[in-house]
Design a protein around this motif. Structure first.
Motif, PDB file in Angstrom:
ATOM      1  N   THR A   1       0.854  -1.199   0.000  1.00  0.00           N
ATOM      2  CA  THR A   1       0.000   0.000   0.000  1.00  0.00           C
ATOM      3  C   THR A   1       0.885   1.243   0.000  1.00  0.00           C
ATOM      4  O   THR A   1       2.099   1.135   0.166  1.00  0.00           O
ATOM      5  N   PRO A   2       0.310   2.430  -0.114  1.00  0.00           N
ATOM      6  CA  PRO A   2       1.114   3.662  -0.059  1.00  0.00           C
ATOM      7  C   PRO A   2       1.691   3.972   1.319  1.00  0.00           C
ATOM      8  O   PRO A   2       2.334   4.994   1.494  1.00  0.00           O
ATOM      9  N   TRP A   3       1.470   3.115   2.329  1.00  0.00           N
ATOM     10  CA  TRP A   3       1.975   3.401   3.666  1.00  0.00           C
ATOM     11  C   TRP A   3       3.488   3.535   3.698  1.00  0.00           C
ATOM     12  O   TRP A   3       4.031   4.190   4.572  1.00  0.00           O
ATOM     13  N   GLY A   4       4.172   2.928   2.742  1.00  0.00           N
ATOM     14  CA  GLY A   4       5.616   3.067   2.689  1.00  0.00           C
ATOM     15  C   GLY A   4       6.053   4.487   2.371  1.00  0.00           C
ATOM     16  O   GLY A   4       7.182   4.885   2.649  1.00  0.00           O
ATOM     17  N   GLU A   5       5.135   5.274   1.815  1.00  0.00           N
ATOM     18  CA  GLU A   5       5.431   6.654   1.430  1.00  0.00           C
ATOM     19  C   GLU A   5       5.020   7.673   2.493  1.00  0.00           C
ATOM     20  O   GLU A   5       5.330   8.847   2.375  1.00  0.00           O
ATOM     21  N   VAL A   6       4.283   7.238   3.514  1.00  0.00           N
ATOM     22  CA  VAL A   6       3.784   8.129   4.556  1.00  0.00           C
ATOM     23  C   VAL A   6       4.607   7.921   5.818  1.00  0.00           C
ATOM     24  O   VAL A   6       4.799   6.781   6.262  1.00  0.00           O
ATOM     25  N   GLU A   7       5.086   9.000   6.390  1.00  0.00           N
ATOM     26  CA  GLU A   7       5.830   8.888   7.643  1.00  0.00           C
ATOM     27  C   GLU A   7       4.847   8.537   8.757  1.00  0.00           C
ATOM     28  O   GLU A   7       3.987   9.332   9.123  1.00  0.00           O
ATOM     29  N   SER A   8       4.970   7.307   9.261  1.00  0.00           N
ATOM     30  CA  SER A   8       4.036   6.816  10.275  1.00  0.00           C
ATOM     31  C   SER A   8       4.768   5.852  11.198  1.00  0.00           C
ATOM     32  O   SER A   8       5.911   5.483  10.951  1.00  0.00           O
ATOM     33  N   ARG A   9       4.061   5.455  12.241  1.00  0.00           N
ATOM     34  CA  ARG A   9       4.651   4.510  13.184  1.00  0.00           C
ATOM     35  C   ARG A   9       3.564   3.575  13.712  1.00  0.00           C
ATOM     36  O   ARG A   9       2.382   3.925  13.747  1.00  0.00           O
ATOM     37  N   ILE A  10       4.006   2.392  14.129  1.00  0.00           N
ATOM     38  CA  ILE A  10       3.110   1.407  14.731  1.00  0.00           C
ATOM     39  C   ILE A  10       3.082   1.668  16.232  1.00  0.00           C
ATOM     40  O   ILE A  10       4.121   1.870  16.847  1.00  0.00           O
TER      41      ILE A  10
ATOM     42  N   ASP B   1       1.479  11.635  11.279  1.00  0.00           N
ATOM     43  CA  ASP B   1       1.348  13.089  11.248  1.00  0.00           C
ATOM     44  C   ASP B   1       2.279  13.528  10.130  1.00  0.00           C
ATOM     45  O   ASP B   1       3.455  13.789  10.342  1.00  0.00           O
ATOM     46  N   ASP B   2       1.735  13.533   8.920  1.00  0.00           N
ATOM     47  CA  ASP B   2       2.505  13.716   7.704  1.00  0.00           C
ATOM     48  C   ASP B   2       2.074  15.015   7.029  1.00  0.00           C
ATOM     49  O   ASP B   2       0.876  15.308   6.974  1.00  0.00           O
ATOM     50  N   SER B   3       3.024  15.772   6.530  1.00  0.00           N
ATOM     51  CA  SER B   3       2.685  17.054   5.909  1.00  0.00           C
ATOM     52  C   SER B   3       1.743  16.879   4.723  1.00  0.00           C
ATOM     53  O   SER B   3       0.886  17.719   4.482  1.00  0.00           O
ATOM     54  N   GLY B   4       1.851  15.795   3.986  1.00  0.00           N
ATOM     55  CA  GLY B   4       0.974  15.583   2.835  1.00  0.00           C
ATOM     56  C   GLY B   4      -0.330  14.897   3.177  1.00  0.00           C
ATOM     57  O   GLY B   4      -1.367  15.177   2.593  1.00  0.00           O
ATOM     58  N   ALA B   5      -0.307  13.976   4.134  1.00  0.00           N
ATOM     59  CA  ALA B   5      -1.481  13.169   4.457  1.00  0.00           C
ATOM     60  C   ALA B   5      -2.232  13.667   5.684  1.00  0.00           C
ATOM     61  O   ALA B   5      -3.265  13.115   6.036  1.00  0.00           O
ATOM     62  N   GLY B   6      -1.726  14.677   6.368  1.00  0.00           N
ATOM     63  CA  GLY B   6      -2.366  15.150   7.587  1.00  0.00           C
ATOM     64  C   GLY B   6      -2.039  14.226   8.745  1.00  0.00           C
ATOM     65  O   GLY B   6      -1.057  13.506   8.719  1.00  0.00           O
ATOM     66  N   SER B   7      -2.897  14.235   9.772  1.00  0.00           N
ATOM     67  CA  SER B   7      -2.668  13.359  10.918  1.00  0.00           C
ATOM     68  C   SER B   7      -3.838  12.395  11.041  1.00  0.00           C
ATOM     69  O   SER B   7      -4.954  12.698  10.630  1.00  0.00           O
ATOM     70  N   GLY B   8      -3.554  11.222  11.600  1.00  0.00           N
ATOM     71  CA  GLY B   8      -4.620  10.256  11.758  1.00  0.00           C
ATOM     72  C   GLY B   8      -4.121   8.929  12.257  1.00  0.00           C
ATOM     73  O   GLY B   8      -2.969   8.785  12.668  1.00  0.00           O
ATOM     74  N   SER B   9      -5.020   7.948  12.203  1.00  0.00           N
ATOM     75  CA  SER B   9      -4.679   6.608  12.648  1.00  0.00           C
ATOM     76  C   SER B   9      -5.477   5.582  11.864  1.00  0.00           C
ATOM     77  O   SER B   9      -6.560   5.864  11.363  1.00  0.00           O
ATOM     78  N   LEU B  10      -4.896   4.390  11.766  1.00  0.00           N
ATOM     79  CA  LEU B  10      -5.547   3.224  11.171  1.00  0.00           C
ATOM     80  C   LEU B  10      -5.462   2.122  12.207  1.00  0.00           C
ATOM     81  O   LEU B  10      -4.371   1.836  12.712  1.00  0.00           O
ATOM     82  N   THR B  11      -6.592   1.537  12.547  1.00  0.00           N
ATOM     83  CA  THR B  11      -6.636   0.489  13.561  1.00  0.00           C
ATOM     84  C   THR B  11      -7.330  -0.742  13.000  1.00  0.00           C
ATOM     85  O   THR B  11      -8.437  -0.634  12.446  1.00  0.00           O
TER      86      THR B  11
END
Length: 188
Positions: free
Chosen positions: A71-80, A94-104
């Protein structure tokens, strides 16, 4: 010296401005009213056939670390946060392009699929998703469905019109990469 022509000049100049402002106000009002009347819910579904058993596909769906492979998650700065797999696994960003959020991941049904929730900007937008895997004679069919209730926000009503195309393209591209990973033996 007479000053009578001056009010006529101001009136002649002001009248076109008032007309333009009135037209712009009507257009803006129409945009808002139509946006409110547009559907506030969206459902996008895409599928792919994979020449592999559901047991070979499921590990890539159930582990949020593995989502970066397809998925595009490799391109978004995120953490588990916490564990990466199974119900309760959570990825935050909390990414400048994708905003902030969570996936659960809220549901894990080996080997038939996962359910998840996405919250963006502190819950301002919420998505629910299901990725299901069904066995076929030649392998599996993976079906990805995302649903969102965008509420009464007129801008999001207009956005909902293009979601099937834009979000659908992202889902299909991810499913195609999943197929490549599984069929190419890249999966762990």
């Amino acid at each position: 010296m007479t000053t009578a022509p001056r009010p006529r000049i101001l009136a002649a100049v002001a009248r076109p401005g008032v007309i333009v402002a009135g037209i712009l106000a009507l257009l803006a009002g129409g945009f808002v009213v139509v946006g409110i009347l547009l559907p506030g819910t969206v459902e996008v579904t895409r599928s792919v056939e994979i020449e592999a058993a559901p047991e070979s596909v499921f590990p890539l769906l159930d582990d949020l670390e593995r989502w970066a492979e397809w998925t595009p998650w490799g391109e978004v700065e995120s953490r588990i946060e916490g564990r990466s797999a199974g119900a309760g696994a959570r990825r935050v960003w909390d990414d400048s392009g994708a905003g902030s959020g969570s996936l659960t991941l809220v549901g894990s049904r080996p080997p038939s699929g996962v359910d998840y929730e996405v919250e963006v900007e502190d819950g301002a937008i919420r998505f629910e998703g299901t990725i299901s895997v069904a066995a076929t004679a030649d392998g599996s069919v993976v079906t990805w469905t995302e649903r969102a209730d965008l509420g009464w926000n007129p801008l999001l009503g207009w956005t909902a019109l293009t979601m099937d195309e834009s979000q659908g393209r992202q889902l299909q591209e991810s499913l195609d990469r999943l197929k490549e990973r599984v069929e190419g033996g890249v999966s762990r």
